[in-house]
Design an enzyme around this catalytic site. Sequence first.
Site, mmCIF file in Angstrom:
data_model
loop_
_atom_site.group_PDB
_atom_site.id
_atom_site.type_symbol
_atom_site.label_atom_id
_atom_site.label_comp_id
_atom_site.label_asym_id
_atom_site.label_seq_id
_atom_site.Cartn_x
_atom_site.Cartn_y
_atom_site.Cartn_z
ATOM 1 N N GLY A 14 -30.435 -7.756 12.729
ATOM 2 C CA GLY A 14 -29.442 -8.060 11.701
ATOM 3 C C GLY A 14 -28.036 -7.621 12.030
ATOM 4 O O GLY A 14 -27.234 -7.400 11.119
ATOM 5 N N ASN A 73 -25.658 -9.437 13.237
ATOM 6 C CA ASN A 73 -24.745 -10.460 12.705
ATOM 7 C C ASN A 73 -24.655 -10.373 11.184
ATOM 8 O O ASN A 73 -23.569 -10.478 10.615
ATOM 9 C CB ASN A 73 -25.198 -11.857 13.131
ATOM 10 C CG ASN A 73 -24.760 -12.190 14.536
ATOM 11 O OD1 ASN A 73 -23.581 -12.463 14.777
ATOM 12 N ND2 ASN A 73 -25.680 -12.129 15.479
ATOM 13 N N LEU A 77 -36.067 -16.889 12.635
ATOM 14 C CA LEU A 77 -37.031 -17.454 13.585
ATOM 15 C C LEU A 77 -37.698 -18.754 13.146
ATOM 16 O O LEU A 77 -38.132 -19.529 13.978
ATOM 17 C CB LEU A 77 -38.137 -16.422 13.835
ATOM 18 C CG LEU A 77 -37.911 -15.475 14.990
ATOM 19 C CD1 LEU A 77 -39.038 -14.441 15.041
ATOM 20 C CD2 LEU A 77 -37.878 -16.244 16.299
ATOM 21 N N ILE A 122 -36.236 -24.539 9.444
ATOM 22 C CA ILE A 122 -35.861 -24.742 8.038
ATOM 23 C C ILE A 122 -36.593 -25.965 7.499
ATOM 24 O O ILE A 122 -36.474 -27.066 8.054
ATOM 25 C CB ILE A 122 -34.327 -24.905 7.921
ATOM 26 C CG1 ILE A 122 -33.630 -23.622 8.361
ATOM 27 C CG2 ILE A 122 -33.924 -25.277 6.499
ATOM 28 C CD1 ILE A 122 -34.018 -22.364 7.585
ATOM 29 N N ASN A 162 -26.134 -22.294 11.309
ATOM 30 C CA ASN A 162 -26.869 -21.410 12.222
ATOM 31 C C ASN A 162 -25.944 -20.961 13.352
ATOM 32 O O ASN A 162 -24.963 -21.641 13.672
ATOM 33 C CB ASN A 162 -28.057 -22.169 12.827
ATOM 34 C CG ASN A 162 -28.899 -21.304 13.748
ATOM 35 O OD1 ASN A 162 -29.150 -20.120 13.458
ATOM 36 N ND2 ASN A 162 -29.329 -21.862 14.866
ATOM 37 N N HIS A 207 -26.304 -19.865 17.454
ATOM 38 C CA HIS A 207 -27.230 -19.845 18.592
ATOM 39 C C HIS A 207 -26.541 -19.157 19.766
ATOM 40 O O HIS A 207 -25.370 -19.429 20.038
ATOM 41 C CB HIS A 207 -27.641 -21.272 18.965
ATOM 42 C CG HIS A 207 -28.703 -21.301 20.010
ATOM 43 N ND1 HIS A 207 -30.019 -21.012 19.742
ATOM 44 C CD2 HIS A 207 -28.629 -21.527 21.337
ATOM 45 C CE1 HIS A 207 -30.712 -21.071 20.861
ATOM 46 N NE2 HIS A 207 -29.897 -21.385 21.847
ATOM 47 N N ASP A 234 -32.093 -25.898 16.521
ATOM 48 C CA ASP A 234 -30.851 -25.758 17.300
ATOM 49 C C ASP A 234 -30.200 -27.106 17.596
ATOM 50 O O ASP A 234 -29.811 -27.396 18.726
ATOM 51 C CB ASP A 234 -31.150 -25.034 18.640
ATOM 52 C CG ASP A 234 -31.763 -23.662 18.406
ATOM 53 O OD1 ASP A 234 -31.368 -22.986 17.439
ATOM 54 O OD2 ASP A 234 -32.630 -23.270 19.202
ATOM 55 N N GLU A 239 -20.392 -13.244 19.065
ATOM 56 C CA GLU A 239 -20.933 -13.657 17.758
ATOM 57 C C GLU A 239 -20.276 -12.874 16.624
ATOM 58 O O GLU A 239 -19.855 -13.444 15.612
ATOM 59 C CB GLU A 239 -22.450 -13.440 17.727
ATOM 60 C CG GLU A 239 -23.202 -14.346 18.674
ATOM 61 C CD GLU A 239 -24.712 -14.243 18.534
ATOM 62 O OE1 GLU A 239 -25.383 -15.264 18.669
ATOM 63 O OE2 GLU A 239 -25.224 -13.128 18.297
HETATM 64 C C1 GAR Z 1 -28.383 -13.582 17.695
HETATM 65 O O1 GAR Z 1 -27.940 -13.451 19.018
HETATM 66 C C2 GAR Z 1 -28.528 -15.046 17.316
HETATM 67 O O2 GAR Z 1 -27.600 -15.877 17.950
HETATM 68 C C3 GAR Z 1 -29.916 -15.342 17.803
HETATM 69 O O3 GAR Z 1 -30.657 -14.214 17.446
HETATM 70 C C4 GAR Z 1 -29.821 -13.062 17.570
HETATM 71 C C5 GAR Z 1 -30.024 -12.187 16.351
HETATM 72 O O4 GAR Z 1 -29.368 -10.954 16.529
HETATM 73 N N1 GAR Z 1 -30.417 -16.557 17.230
HETATM 74 C C6 GAR Z 1 -31.201 -17.417 17.889
HETATM 75 O O5 GAR Z 1 -31.595 -17.197 19.014
HETATM 76 C C7 GAR Z 1 -31.531 -18.692 17.130
HETATM 77 N N2 GAR Z 1 -32.199 -19.641 17.972
HETATM 78 P P1 GAR Z 1 -29.077 -10.003 15.309
HETATM 79 O O6 GAR Z 1 -30.382 -9.831 14.525
HETATM 80 O O7 GAR Z 1 -28.633 -8.723 15.924
HETATM 81 O O8 GAR Z 1 -28.011 -10.654 14.463
#
Ligand code: GAR
Length: 191
Positions: A12, A14, A85, A88, A102, A104, A145, A174
């Site tokens: 989490g 982000n 994960l 949707i 989203n 990625h 994606d 990000e």
């Molecule tokens: C992030 O890097 C996000 O871009 C990725 O999961 C990570 C979560 O990090 N998402 C994907 O890979 C979606 N296909 P976080 O829990 O530290 O935010």
Amino acid sequence: MKRIAIFASGTGSNAQKILTYFKDSDKIKIALIVSNKPQAGVLNFAKEFGTPTLIIEREQFLKGDGYVPHLEAAKIDWIILAGFLWKIPVSLLNHWGKKIINIHPALLPNYGGKGMYGEAVHQAVINAKEKESGITIHYVDEQYDHGATIFQATCPVLPSDNAASLANRIHTLEHLHYPPIIEKEILSQAD
Ligand code: GAR
């Protein structure tokens, strides 16, 4: 006030940046944190910010009502995926349409799709000897994606990189871009 639900399955980081960014906003409120994992790190951030949480269960989410009644009860306007994960379901796409975003951790359309999550993405980029990677912020559709791109930013892939070091560089990108891009999209569509 536009009300956002953040969907996250993991640490989490982000979600934390988004919570911090909109903490004092009078236009956008993080109204709910949704997770499919009762132990997900993101739930600690929800607690810290006093944000309500919803733990979802696979069958109901993917094959049942998609928790639409819960999200409606929380008056959710936008859904923001931050390391979520599960795919949707159509029930949510029908209801929130172009209001699901989203992030990625690669330059889509490459290195996306089922199973392309977190470090698996960065390892694939390194294995392919790419010189550049980055982030893609995009609308969500019925494929993993896949929806229309809103924003991309790039960073180098260094010869010394492993999946963890590249993940760190991508996370920095990000954290810098996701909250303001979310704000821009939401406010540009506000009635
Ligand atoms: C992030 O890097 C996000 O871009 C990725 O999961 C990570 C979560 O990090 N998402 C994907 O890979 C979606 N296909 P976080 O829990 O530290 O935010």
